[in-house]
Design a protein around this motif. Sequence first.
Motif, PDB file in Angstrom:
ATOM      1  N   LEU A 218     -10.557 -12.037 -13.177  1.00 44.77           N
ATOM      2  CA  LEU A 218     -10.138 -10.712 -13.632  1.00 44.77           C
ATOM      3  C   LEU A 218      -9.023 -10.862 -14.658  1.00 44.77           C
ATOM      4  CD1 LEU A 218     -10.183  -8.588 -10.351  1.00 44.77           C
ATOM      5  CD2 LEU A 218     -12.024  -9.074 -11.977  1.00 44.77           C
ATOM      6  N   ARG A 219      -9.038  -9.991 -15.645  1.00 45.95           N
ATOM      7  CA  ARG A 219      -8.059 -10.061 -16.717  1.00 45.95           C
ATOM      8  C   ARG A 219      -7.946  -8.695 -17.361  1.00 45.95           C
ATOM      9  NH1 ARG A 219     -12.866 -10.142 -16.977  1.00 45.95           N
ATOM     10  NH2 ARG A 219     -13.934  -9.638 -18.888  1.00 45.95           N
ATOM     11  N   GLY A 220      -6.916  -8.566 -18.211  1.00 46.42           N
ATOM     12  CA  GLY A 220      -6.674  -7.277 -18.847  1.00 46.42           C
ATOM     13  C   GLY A 220      -6.082  -6.282 -17.856  1.00 46.42           C
ATOM     14  N   HIS A 221      -6.230  -5.017 -18.157  1.00 43.37           N
ATOM     15  CA  HIS A 221      -5.673  -3.928 -17.346  1.00 43.37           C
ATOM     16  C   HIS A 221      -6.193  -4.044 -15.908  1.00 43.37           C
ATOM     17  CE1 HIS A 221      -5.184   0.314 -16.027  1.00 43.37           C
ATOM     18  NE2 HIS A 221      -4.157   0.302 -16.867  1.00 43.37           N
ATOM     19  N   ALA A 222      -5.273  -4.144 -14.964  1.00 47.17           N
ATOM     20  CA  ALA A 222      -5.668  -4.514 -13.605  1.00 47.17           C
ATOM     21  C   ALA A 222      -6.466  -3.419 -12.903  1.00 47.17           C
ATOM     22  CB  ALA A 222      -4.427  -4.891 -12.788  1.00 47.17           C
ATOM     23  N   VAL A 223      -6.156  -2.165 -13.175  1.00 45.07           N
ATOM     24  CA  VAL A 223      -6.923  -1.092 -12.537  1.00 45.07           C
ATOM     25  C   VAL A 223      -8.334  -1.074 -13.106  1.00 45.07           C
ATOM     26  CG1 VAL A 223      -7.016   1.365 -12.011  1.00 45.07           C
ATOM     27  CG2 VAL A 223      -4.802   0.224 -12.220  1.00 45.07           C
ATOM     28  N   ARG A 224      -8.420  -1.131 -14.432  1.00 42.11           N
ATOM     29  CA  ARG A 224      -9.739  -1.162 -15.064  1.00 42.11           C
ATOM     30  C   ARG A 224     -10.566  -2.336 -14.539  1.00 42.11           C
ATOM     31  NH1 ARG A 224      -6.503   1.494 -18.691  1.00 42.11           N
ATOM     32  NH2 ARG A 224      -7.485   2.807 -20.303  1.00 42.11           N
ATOM     33  N   ALA A 225      -9.927  -3.513 -14.434  1.00 43.37           N
ATOM     34  CA  ALA A 225     -10.650  -4.728 -14.047  1.00 43.37           C
ATOM     35  C   ALA A 225     -11.180  -4.628 -12.618  1.00 43.37           C
ATOM     36  CB  ALA A 225      -9.738  -5.947 -14.189  1.00 43.37           C
ATOM     37  N   ILE A 262       1.864 -12.120  -3.290  1.00 45.46           N
ATOM     38  CA  ILE A 262       1.752 -12.279  -1.836  1.00 45.46           C
ATOM     39  C   ILE A 262       1.496 -10.943  -1.143  1.00 45.46           C
ATOM     40  CG2 ILE A 262       4.248 -12.102  -1.402  1.00 45.46           C
ATOM     41  CD1 ILE A 262       3.894 -14.275   0.763  1.00 45.46           C
ATOM     42  N   THR A 263       1.886  -9.858  -1.782  1.00 43.20           N
ATOM     43  CA  THR A 263       1.650  -8.520  -1.234  1.00 43.20           C
ATOM     44  C   THR A 263       0.206  -8.059  -1.415  1.00 43.20           C
ATOM     45  OG1 THR A 263       2.256  -7.640  -3.403  1.00 43.20           O
ATOM     46  CG2 THR A 263       3.997  -7.737  -1.712  1.00 43.20           C
ATOM     47  N   GLY A 264      -0.572  -8.835  -2.147  1.00 42.19           N
ATOM     48  CA  GLY A 264      -1.908  -8.365  -2.531  1.00 42.19           C
ATOM     49  C   GLY A 264      -1.869  -7.592  -3.832  1.00 42.19           C
ATOM     50  N   GLY A 265      -0.682  -7.423  -4.383  1.00 44.36           N
ATOM     51  CA  GLY A 265      -0.543  -6.693  -5.646  1.00 44.36           C
ATOM     52  C   GLY A 265      -1.155  -7.462  -6.796  1.00 44.36           C
ATOM     53  N   MET A 266      -1.695  -6.741  -7.742  1.00 49.77           N
ATOM     54  CA  MET A 266      -2.314  -7.378  -8.902  1.00 49.77           C
ATOM     55  C   MET A 266      -1.723  -6.821 -10.194  1.00 49.77           C
ATOM     56  SD  MET A 266      -6.335  -7.702  -7.813  1.00 49.77           S
ATOM     57  CE  MET A 266      -6.790  -8.750  -6.408  1.00 49.77           C
ATOM     58  N   GLY A 267      -1.536  -7.712 -11.162  1.00 50.34           N
ATOM     59  CA  GLY A 267      -0.988  -7.301 -12.452  1.00 50.34           C
ATOM     60  C   GLY A 267       0.450  -7.762 -12.609  1.00 50.34           C
ATOM     61  N   SER A 268       0.650  -8.745 -13.510  1.00 50.75           N
ATOM     62  CA  SER A 268       2.002  -9.289 -13.720  1.00 50.75           C
ATOM     63  C   SER A 268       2.710  -8.649 -14.900  1.00 50.75           C
ATOM     64  CB  SER A 268       1.926 -10.792 -14.014  1.00 50.75           C
ATOM     65  OG  SER A 268       1.103 -11.442 -13.110  1.00 50.75           O
ATOM     66  N   HIS A 269       1.967  -8.047 -15.809  1.00 49.73           N
ATOM     67  CA  HIS A 269       2.564  -7.577 -17.066  1.00 49.73           C
ATOM     68  C   HIS A 269       2.778  -6.071 -17.068  1.00 49.73           C
ATOM     69  CE1 HIS A 269       0.572 -11.105 -19.467  1.00 49.73           C
ATOM     70  NE2 HIS A 269       1.409 -11.519 -18.549  1.00 49.73           N
ATOM     71  N   HIS A 270       3.980  -5.661 -17.442  1.00 46.37           N
ATOM     72  CA  HIS A 270       4.186  -4.244 -17.738  1.00 46.37           C
ATOM     73  C   HIS A 270       3.392  -3.883 -18.995  1.00 46.37           C
ATOM     74  CE1 HIS A 270       7.602  -2.778 -15.105  1.00 46.37           C
ATOM     75  NE2 HIS A 270       7.350  -3.991 -14.675  1.00 46.37           N
ATOM     76  N   GLU A 273      -0.218  -3.165 -18.577  1.00 46.90           N
ATOM     77  CA  GLU A 273      -0.453  -3.017 -17.132  1.00 46.90           C
ATOM     78  C   GLU A 273      -1.503  -4.027 -16.675  1.00 46.90           C
ATOM     79  OE1 GLU A 273       0.475   1.605 -16.474  1.00 46.90           O
ATOM     80  OE2 GLU A 273      -1.586   1.260 -17.122  1.00 46.90           O
ATOM     81  N   SER A 274      -1.291  -5.275 -17.063  1.00 43.36           N
ATOM     82  CA  SER A 274      -2.404  -6.216 -16.981  1.00 43.36           C
ATOM     83  C   SER A 274      -2.122  -7.458 -16.151  1.00 43.36           C
ATOM     84  CB  SER A 274      -2.795  -6.644 -18.391  1.00 43.36           C
ATOM     85  OG  SER A 274      -1.811  -7.491 -18.911  1.00 43.36           O
ATOM     86  N   PHE A 275      -3.189  -8.149 -15.832  1.00 50.61           N
ATOM     87  CA  PHE A 275      -3.075  -9.466 -15.236  1.00 50.61           C
ATOM     88  C   PHE A 275      -2.378 -10.413 -16.204  1.00 50.61           C
ATOM     89  CE2 PHE A 275      -6.689  -7.865 -12.736  1.00 50.61           C
ATOM     90  CZ  PHE A 275      -6.339  -8.308 -11.476  1.00 50.61           C
ATOM     91  N   GLY A 276      -1.675 -11.393 -15.666  1.00 49.50           N
ATOM     92  CA  GLY A 276      -1.123 -12.457 -16.476  1.00 49.50           C
ATOM     93  C   GLY A 276      -2.066 -13.656 -16.457  1.00 49.50           C
ATOM     94  N   SER A 288       2.214  -4.958 -10.470  1.00 48.72           N
ATOM     95  CA  SER A 288       1.572  -4.622  -9.191  1.00 48.72           C
ATOM     96  C   SER A 288       1.420  -3.121  -9.030  1.00 48.72           C
ATOM     97  CB  SER A 288       2.425  -5.196  -8.044  1.00 48.72           C
ATOM     98  OG  SER A 288       1.841  -4.914  -6.791  1.00 48.72           O
ATOM     99  N   GLU A 289       0.691  -2.527  -9.954  1.00 46.88           N
ATOM    100  CA  GLU A 289       0.531  -1.076  -9.923  1.00 46.88           C
ATOM    101  C   GLU A 289      -0.161  -0.648  -8.631  1.00 46.88           C
ATOM    102  OE1 GLU A 289      -1.362   0.587 -13.415  1.00 46.88           O
ATOM    103  OE2 GLU A 289      -1.822   2.448 -12.362  1.00 46.88           O
ATOM    104  N   THR A 290       0.313   0.435  -8.062  1.00 51.56           N
ATOM    105  CA  THR A 290      -0.282   0.956  -6.833  1.00 51.56           C
ATOM    106  C   THR A 290      -1.791   1.118  -6.995  1.00 51.56           C
ATOM    107  OG1 THR A 290       1.783   2.100  -6.334  1.00 51.56           O
ATOM    108  CG2 THR A 290      -0.197   2.865  -5.200  1.00 51.56           C
ATOM    109  N   CYS A 291      -2.225   1.656  -8.122  1.00 46.59           N
ATOM    110  CA  CYS A 291      -3.655   1.877  -8.339  1.00 46.59           C
ATOM    111  C   CYS A 291      -4.437   0.574  -8.420  1.00 46.59           C
ATOM    112  CB  CYS A 291      -3.892   2.685  -9.619  1.00 46.59           C
ATOM    113  SG  CYS A 291      -3.342   4.394  -9.477  1.00 46.59           S
ATOM    114  N   ALA A 292      -3.813  -0.491  -8.892  1.00 50.74           N
ATOM    115  CA  ALA A 292      -4.510  -1.776  -8.929  1.00 50.74           C
ATOM    116  C   ALA A 292      -4.687  -2.303  -7.507  1.00 50.74           C
ATOM    117  CB  ALA A 292      -3.753  -2.780  -9.791  1.00 50.74           C
ATOM    118  N   GLY A 293      -3.714  -2.032  -6.643  1.00 51.63           N
ATOM    119  CA  GLY A 293      -3.876  -2.386  -5.232  1.00 51.63           C
ATOM    120  C   GLY A 293      -5.066  -1.650  -4.631  1.00 51.63           C
ATOM    121  N   ILE A 294      -5.212  -0.400  -5.022  1.00 52.32           N
ATOM    122  CA  ILE A 294      -6.347   0.399  -4.538  1.00 52.32           C
ATOM    123  C   ILE A 294      -7.652  -0.155  -5.120  1.00 52.32           C
ATOM    124  CG2 ILE A 294      -7.421   2.695  -4.725  1.00 52.32           C
ATOM    125  CD1 ILE A 294      -4.502   3.810  -4.421  1.00 52.32           C
TER     126      ILE A 294
END
Lengths: 599, 599
Positions: A218-225, A262-270, A273-276, A288-294
């Motif tokens: 997975l890459r790019g915007h974490a919610v989209r991905a 470790i929290t299960g959060g995804m997305g390192s970049h502000h 809003e994307s994966f690193g 680690s946007e809430t929506c990416a966790g969802i």
Amino acid sequence: WADLQSLNASTMIAHCDYWMERLGWIGNFDAAVEGRLPDDRRGREFSDSDVYKLLEAMAWELGRQANSDLEQRYSAIVARIARVQEADGYLNTMFGRPGQAPRYSDLEWGHELYCYGHLMQAAVARARTAGEDELVRIARRAADHVCEVFGEGGIESVCGHAEIEPALIEFGRLLGEQRYVDQARLFLERRGTQVLEDIEFGRQYFQDDVTVRDAEVLRGHAVRATYLLAGAIDLAIEDDDDELLSAAERQMRRTLARRTYITGGMGSHHEGESFGADFELPSERAYSETCAGIGSIMANHRLLLATGDSFFADQVERALFNVVATSPSEDGRSFFYTNTLHRSAPGVVAAADEVSPRAAASLRAPWFAVSCCPTNVARTVASLGAYVAMSDGQAVYLAQYVAGEVSAETEGGEVILDVDTSYPSEGVISFTVTSAPSGGAELVLRVPGWAGGATVQVDGEASSADPGWARIARRLTVGDRVVLTLPMATRVSRADQRIDGLRNQVAFERGPVVLCVERLASEEFAVDDLRVAGEPRDTVDGPVLPVRAVTHHDAEWPFGAAVGASPSVEASVFEVPLIPYHRWGNRGPSTMRVWMPVG
Amino acid sequence: WADLQSLNASTMIAHCDYWMERLGWIGNFDAAVEGRLPDDRRGREFSDSDVYKLLEAMAWELGRQANSDLEQRYSAIVARIARVQEADGYLNTMFGRPGQAPRYSDLEWGHELYCYGHLMQAAVARARTAGEDELVRIARRAADHVCEVFGEGGIESVCGHAEIEPALIEFGRLLGEQRYVDQARLFLERRGTQVLEDIEFGRQYFQDDVTVRDAEVLRGHAVRATYLLAGAIDLAIEDDDDELLSAAERQMRRTLARRTYITGGMGSHHEGESFGADFELPSERAYSETCAGIGSIMANHRLLLATGDSFFADQVERALFNVVATSPSEDGRSFFYTNTLHRSAPGVVAAADEVSPRAAASLRAPWFAVSCCPTNVARTVASLGAYVAMSDGQAVYLAQYVAGEVSAETEGGEVILDVDTSYPSEGVISFTVTSAPSGGAELVLRVPGWAGGATVQVDGEASSADPGWARIARRLTVGDRVVLTLPMATRVSRADQRIDGLRNQVAFERGPVVLCVERLASEEFAVDDLRVAGEPRDTVDGPVLPVRAVTHHDAEWPFGAAVGASPSVEASVFEVPLIPYHRWGNRGPSTMRVWMPVG
């Protein structure tokens, strides 16, 4: 969960409703009917979707328990939306009217298909819990319209924000409309072939760089991905497409091994809003946007169903307890949009009565200019029941543990279990069979990956259960009781050494819950002034951690041969509480760390 | 420096000229005259400023050495600009025409005053090197216009991007126009009083959160912050305002102690191109924009002049060798916009003939959609001579070391020195007096903070010189020779323990140059596969570092009790080159680290 669901029912749903009415996001539908658009248009281009997510939350909640006020409110909003849908099924308050941009003129950023996706998800929730109603009919007309416009021979593109893909499949599956699934397949196959314009963040932002079948991670915007991956798994199941399923599984496994907090959060970049990159997981400013966790829960739950591997259920649980549960405040009236793992300076309390312009508000905020997360939390929490149990026709699999009644269909008939537990506060979960088919019920319990040393007790006799699925040896009948005991001692975790930001640091977990050290601004020592000085200790008031205080000495220049030795470490050791990460930030400005430096 | 200045003269200036002509950024001025705006407007809202920065580079370069082609080209561009200036002095290709937004209608993002600032800086360069010409007259009319429109009783606001502040002061100082200084004072005092709109990044983005007098540290957009500080220092000097000077010094000192990379780079966040919190300095995705390095040089050089503390000259040198020098490729035809300190996966080579849409291109790119950095490097490199020496009337202070002729005015008369050195390749710098007043010349040499063990040799006799200013004991006359020897052994540096991303890692420096390990994509072992296994060793081919290779084992989940112990470390030790950081990325896709993990 039960507490969070109560809070959702009592407060969070109404909170979202209040803010979207106040800000005119729901009012956009009235303005459309009254010819006041675009002048009176409020909110961002995707604000319609938040209204749909609210309806989805209401629909699930109404399925959970009847509530005539909520039912009325739900129907009133649906009626306001219905009037806006055009004859050909098009429905959006942002595009297509005089003075507005034309329909589908900005697929990169316009979010029209994304909005339909959330409309369909709301309709799915309603159809599942109450049957076909006006909302379901609206969504059906929208879905037909999408097939018409974006089908073979139509616009050969996709939406900049994935969401319609899983929605079309789930909606089509529910209604038996194969052409919705076919349309989703078209969207899934087009994306990754550079059908969208290049943008500053790169095409990977909307996963248009590589097809979902060819991607490795997975890459790019974490919610989209994550939303896209959920759609790909749905399609793989519908099409019995093992290659696609294994592509999806490969991407998620690598993402979990290399790009997840470790929290299960995804997305390192502000930014974006994307994966690193792999192992780029700094705690400070974790997005680690809430929506990416969802989104991660959506995808992992589907992989659980598709593969049967309980590892994916572990990930659902991790993201639920440490991302979704972290977002709302204890009073349900403010939310984290991003979920950092380290706050080095006390944050600012957001005004209770103002919209936060920033996603990255220092503390939870009541509402955001882009406010995808509150409604997403509301719909997810209201639908949690769907994640608890599943059946393969023979056995009932318990994937998540929450007190209450669980019912599942098997080929023999319905199985009903009464689940009694205060998990994850405690590790004992007891199941009593209250209804079972005549041949008895087969029960399979998930033992989380962290739960080495778990035991299962049947007929008063305990046996050890390894992580994975623990199948109860005999068929159960009414009145039988099974007790699963998970070890709840606080655990010390280290990180893969490739994660630079976590060297020489440890984190603490208890059951599925990640812990943290939080220091109120009013307390002595901020988190960065503490060093781990021993093993955590469980007490009746919760786990505590022995620490030493350090005094840092500012150098005029912080790099050099002698600089590393600079802090003075005090000899005396004292204990600080380790609190659940999801509860931090509820007591005012504070500093917080999940990963604590050693020595 | 000499090489960089030659490259600038031969290639970089022409490269910038070519791209801005090709993309129509210079052509915007013609389009304005021909009534083709806004239809034919090209580039971003601030593209005029890049044309002015190019003129500034040309002006400094023409001052450095005559070049009739360049002179002609300079004059031609100035003539094209002159025609666009309106009767009241207004000059901008983006605003004010039919179909364009009105003048000064978007101070947050419009950059009109910022563009004037760069216009004035170009005029300063020209006036200093060639006297008052057409460009200086254009800038003067613009400055008068700004005083008219933004003076007392005018628009009480500031530009979203600081730059006009130092420019007005330098220009006013040069022309003896006190009212330009007064206008700069108004701008400097207004900013920080929330005169601009709040934005998603927060008002700190443009330093409108706290006044420059009250701020404790640099924050927000790093280029904006450093440019503003430069203006504040200029004003403090003009006004003899010790309070303002000490506020500026305090901010820079804390920024250097807590918010600056070892390279001198500033700005940790891609989002908002901004400073992070104290000690938030992860190597991966370090933003460290080239322009922020230039802003740091502007501010530190002014602090050097205002305070006399050689520490600030050390910082100028650091940013020059490790940020400004890092940006251009060895052929002068591509540039880093951001300067990361760690690349874990080999980057992508940018197409030589295309504009990069992204500032954060993986490798250097020929041009960017936002292309502030190439012209900024060109103007800075062309003006480097200004940073070399200074005089307090009595003594000549050598702040930077570069081969060539240095002349400085003292009360007694002109002092000319011939400087012979290959610094920083080697540490021996020899100064021969070729002209001196009758009473002799007083010479003071900077011994950099890292140069413990330096010696100064006068009359053949060496004595040790501590870091700071080394004053030559006797007055020098023509023919006298002084030799400064700086220790050039490779040094091992550690980082303040509060920087989480640098725990258990070391960096290497040689003289003022930060070193790095670079591994080409074609070589065995990427940088993340290496661990420091000993002290660096200086060889005739440059420093080398003993390392061990590690083999990482992917866990399905990268956190847990046993995970930290996962990599296998090989027993055999081998050496890899340590190359100057500013030379990395010139040989194709590679991985690179400045900070290397130990053990």
